[in-house]
Design a protein around this motif. Structure first.
Motif: not given
Length: 251
Positions: A138-139, A144-154, A157-159
């Protein structure tokens, strides 16, 4: 006169190659992260007749395709999938019909197979030079070091869950060239080792480093040079005709 004409023709041929670079630069002036093409080094070749050099000359291109490594203008877009490199590093990409290459293009998106791609469909590669496959989210965030992070459904918040790292490297600019497909690689066609030296900013997009005004001024200057060479050829023709007329006078 032959020497004068051949010199002018050689200059016109060189201008034609410069026109090609200029047109390509202007066509890509709005492409994110595009690097402006620079003219090749040049030389001259001479046709020979019976092992003797003649006035007939033709231009030769030498060296590798070089480009400007100047950083393009950064624009704050606020789009979560827009990423810019803040230093001289490059991303690793996999074109649909080519070998792994380097890029500065950061207008990311997700293809039908949930893989991270840039604006023209090149796969954006991880630090292991593998496609980055995204789970449902969902987000998205890029550190800044290129790590890709996603917020998964369920998820709370902020996890955010880490998916991997954008692969990056900072090779010397004089070790890079543009291959025939227009992609940036080492001089030998390979790519440098991943060193994860990239410094990234999310919501920011780097434009091309083409200055359209400078390119247009350069275009006008080349047009003047072309006209001068055409006049030189016409002048040589007039001189030749005058000489022929003199030779034809009765003695």
């Amino acid at each position: 006169m032959d020497r004068m004409v051949q010199t002018a023709l050689s200059s016109i041929t060189g201008l034609k190659d410069l026109k090609f670079d200029l047109a390509n630069n202007l066509a890509n002036a709005n492409v994110p992260g595009f690097r402006r093409d620079l003219p090749n080094e040049g030389n001259a070749g001479f046709l020979s007749s019976l092992n003797q050099a003649t006035a007939r000359i033709f231009p030769l291109e030498t060296g590798d395709r070089i480009f400007s490594s100047e950083v393009g203008q950064l624009q704050n877009t606020g789009v979560e999938t827009d990423v810019a490199l803040l230093n001289g590093a490059y991303l690793f990409i996999q074109p649909p019909d080519g070998e792994v290459a380097l890029s500065r293009r950061g207008d990311f998106g997700v293809d039908t197979e949930n893989r991270l791609v840039d604006g023209v469909g090149n796969l954006v590669l991880s630090d292991g030079l593998q496609p980055i496959v995204l789970p449902p989210f969902t987000a998205m965030k890029f550190s800044d070091n290129g790590e890709v992070l996603v917020h998964q459904p369920g998820a709370l918040p902020g996890d955010f869950t880490s998916i991997g790292f954008l692969g990056s490297a900072s090779p010397p600019s004089n070790s890079l060239t543009k291959s025939l497909d227009g992609k940036i690689r080492n001089l030998d066609g390979s790519v440098p080792d991943v060193d994860q030296s990239g410094l990234f900013a999310q919501g920011v997009l780097e434009g091309s480093n083409v200055n359209a005004i400078e390119e247009m001024v350069f275009n006008m200057d080349m047009q003047r040079q072309f006209e001068i060479n055409v006049k030189l050829i016409k002048q040589a023709e007039e001189i030749d005709k005058s000489g022929t007329k003199l030779m034809g006078l009765p003695t």
